[in-house]
Design a protein around this motif. Structure first.
Motif, PDB file in Angstrom:
ATOM      1  N   ILE A 101       0.628  -1.047   0.423  1.00 59.91           N
ATOM      2  CA  ILE A 101       0.105   0.382   0.172  1.00 59.91           C
ATOM      3  C   ILE A 101       0.917   1.156  -0.518  1.00 59.91           C
ATOM      4  CG2 ILE A 101      -1.741   1.523   1.064  1.00 59.91           C
ATOM      5  CD1 ILE A 101      -3.097  -1.234   2.489  1.00 59.91           C
ATOM      6  N   LYS A 102       0.336   2.122  -1.190  1.00 55.83           N
ATOM      7  CA  LYS A 102       1.685   3.430  -1.351  1.00 55.83           C
ATOM      8  C   LYS A 102       1.515   4.384   0.174  1.00 55.83           C
ATOM      9  CE  LYS A 102       2.572   2.767  -5.662  1.00 55.83           C
ATOM     10  NZ  LYS A 102       1.889   1.735  -7.034  1.00 55.83           N
ATOM     11  N   ASN A 157       0.639  -4.110   3.903  1.00 54.45           N
ATOM     12  CA  ASN A 157      -0.414  -4.843   2.185  1.00 54.45           C
ATOM     13  C   ASN A 157      -1.192  -4.950   2.482  1.00 54.45           C
ATOM     14  OD1 ASN A 157       2.433  -4.921   1.944  1.00 54.45           O
ATOM     15  ND2 ASN A 157       2.948  -6.447   3.485  1.00 54.45           N
ATOM     16  N   GLU A 158      -2.036  -5.551   1.267  1.00 55.87           N
ATOM     17  CA  GLU A 158      -3.035  -5.826   1.350  1.00 55.87           C
ATOM     18  C   GLU A 158      -3.579  -6.899   0.228  1.00 55.87           C
ATOM     19  OE1 GLU A 158      -7.023  -3.279   0.362  1.00 55.87           O
ATOM     20  OE2 GLU A 158      -5.726  -2.230  -0.582  1.00 55.87           O
ATOM     21  N   TYR A 218      -6.553  -0.241  -1.385  1.00 54.75           N
ATOM     22  CA  TYR A 218      -6.095   0.940  -1.373  1.00 54.75           C
ATOM     23  C   TYR A 218      -5.196   0.850  -2.723  1.00 54.75           C
ATOM     24  CZ  TYR A 218      -7.386   1.034   3.693  1.00 54.75           C
ATOM     25  OH  TYR A 218      -8.471   0.847   4.574  1.00 54.75           O
ATOM     26  N   GLY A 219      -5.373   2.043  -3.627  1.00 59.95           N
ATOM     27  CA  GLY A 219      -4.724   2.432  -4.784  1.00 59.95           C
ATOM     28  C   GLY A 219      -4.925   1.001  -5.559  1.00 59.95           C
ATOM     29  N   LYS A 220      -3.741   1.665  -6.536  1.00 59.85           N
ATOM     30  CA  LYS A 220      -3.614   0.544  -7.814  1.00 59.85           C
ATOM     31  C   LYS A 220      -2.043  -0.688  -7.114  1.00 59.85           C
ATOM     32  CE  LYS A 220      -6.055   2.494 -10.650  1.00 59.85           C
ATOM     33  NZ  LYS A 220      -7.080   2.415 -10.842  1.00 59.85           N
ATOM     34  N   HIS A 227       6.723  -3.539  -8.324  1.00 57.88           N
ATOM     35  CA  HIS A 227       7.302  -4.366  -8.365  1.00 57.88           C
ATOM     36  C   HIS A 227       7.017  -5.721  -8.126  1.00 57.88           C
ATOM     37  CE1 HIS A 227      10.457  -6.925  -6.349  1.00 57.88           C
ATOM     38  NE2 HIS A 227      10.067  -6.625  -5.525  1.00 57.88           N
ATOM     39  N   ILE A 228       5.021  -5.280  -7.501  1.00 58.99           N
ATOM     40  CA  ILE A 228       4.667  -6.220  -6.875  1.00 58.99           C
ATOM     41  C   ILE A 228       4.546  -7.044  -9.125  1.00 58.99           C
ATOM     42  CG2 ILE A 228       3.116  -7.861  -6.089  1.00 58.99           C
ATOM     43  CD1 ILE A 228       4.702  -6.397  -4.486  1.00 58.99           C
ATOM     44  N   ILE A 229       3.654  -6.220  -9.828  1.00 62.90           N
ATOM     45  CA  ILE A 229       3.925  -6.936 -10.909  1.00 62.90           C
ATOM     46  C   ILE A 229       4.629  -7.720 -11.377  1.00 62.90           C
ATOM     47  CG2 ILE A 229       2.598  -5.911 -13.203  1.00 62.90           C
ATOM     48  CD1 ILE A 229       1.261  -3.862 -12.203  1.00 62.90           C
TER      49      ILE A 229
END
Length: 166
Positions: A14-15, A26-27, A53-55, A59-61
Motif C-alpha cells: 500500500i503506497k 500490504n493487502e 487502497y490504490g493500484k 515491483h509486485i506486478i
C-alpha cells in the motif's frame, strides 16, 4: 479425517499516500491453496482479491504477474475470505505456509478490515511454518528460501502438491 491445506498468498504494497496513519502496509491480492489428504492432492483453490487502497505496485506486478486488469471484478477481502472458508470446509484442518508471513497477513488485514471468523481462529491455532519445519527436519538453524529448498531437496518432492507455493 484431518485435512492439510498448503497456503500461498500474494500481497500488494500500500503506497504511503493511501496509508496515511493506517497500520496496514500490504493487502491481499491473491489466495492460493492446495488441499491434501493422505499426501494426495484433493483440490486447489485460487482467487484474486481486489485491494481497497490504490493500484498495483510495479515491483509486485513484475514479481507476481498480477495486474490491475486481472483484479477487475475480483471479490473484496471479506467476500474472498468467506469463499475461501467455504472451500476449506469443516472438520480438523492443519494449515501450512512457507514462513509466518501469510498467517500474519490474514491476522493483520482481518483486524484492520474488522473481519472475524471461526476459520481464522482455527488457522491461528493450527498453523505450521513449513520453512521452520523444513530446517528442523534437516537439523539446521538457518532459514532456507523456498526456491532453494525446491532446487536442492534432500529427498524427492512431488511438485504437484507444492507447486502452488512456487
Amino acid at each position: 479425517m484431518l485435512k492439510h491445506i498448503m497456503i500461498d498468498l500474494e500481497m500488494n504494497k500500500i503506497k504511503k499516500q493511501y496509508r496515511d496513519d493506517k497500520k496496514l502496509a500490504n493487502e491481499l491480492i491473491e489466495i492460493g491453496a492446495v488441499k491434501i489428504d493422505d499426501f494426495n492432492e484433493v483440490d486447489r483453490y485460487q482467487s484474486y482479491v481486489m485491494p481497497d487502497y490504490g493500484k498495483m505496485d510495479s515491483h509486485i506486478i513484475k514479481l507476481t504477474g498480477i495486474t490491475d486488469e486481472k483484479l477487475e471484478g475480483a471479490p473484496r477481502f471479506k467476500d474472498a475470505m468467506q469463499d475461501f472458508e467455504k472451500w476449506i470446509g469443516g472438520g480438523a484442518v492443519t494449515f501450512y505456509s512457507w514462513s509466518m508471513a501469510d498467517i500474519r497477513q490474514f491476522q493483520t488485514e482481518s483486524a484492520f478490515k474488522e473481519y472475524q471468523s471461526e476459520t481464522l481462529r482455527k488457522m491461528e491455532k493450527n498453523w505450521i511454518d513449513f520453512q521452520e519445519e523444513y530446517s528442523r527436519l534437516l537439523g539446521i538453524d538457518k532459514r532456507i528460501k523456498l526456491k532453494q529448498a525446491l532446487q536442492n531437496p534432500p529427498y524427492p518432492i512431488r511438485s504437484s502438491s507444492i507447486g502452488i507455493l512456487c
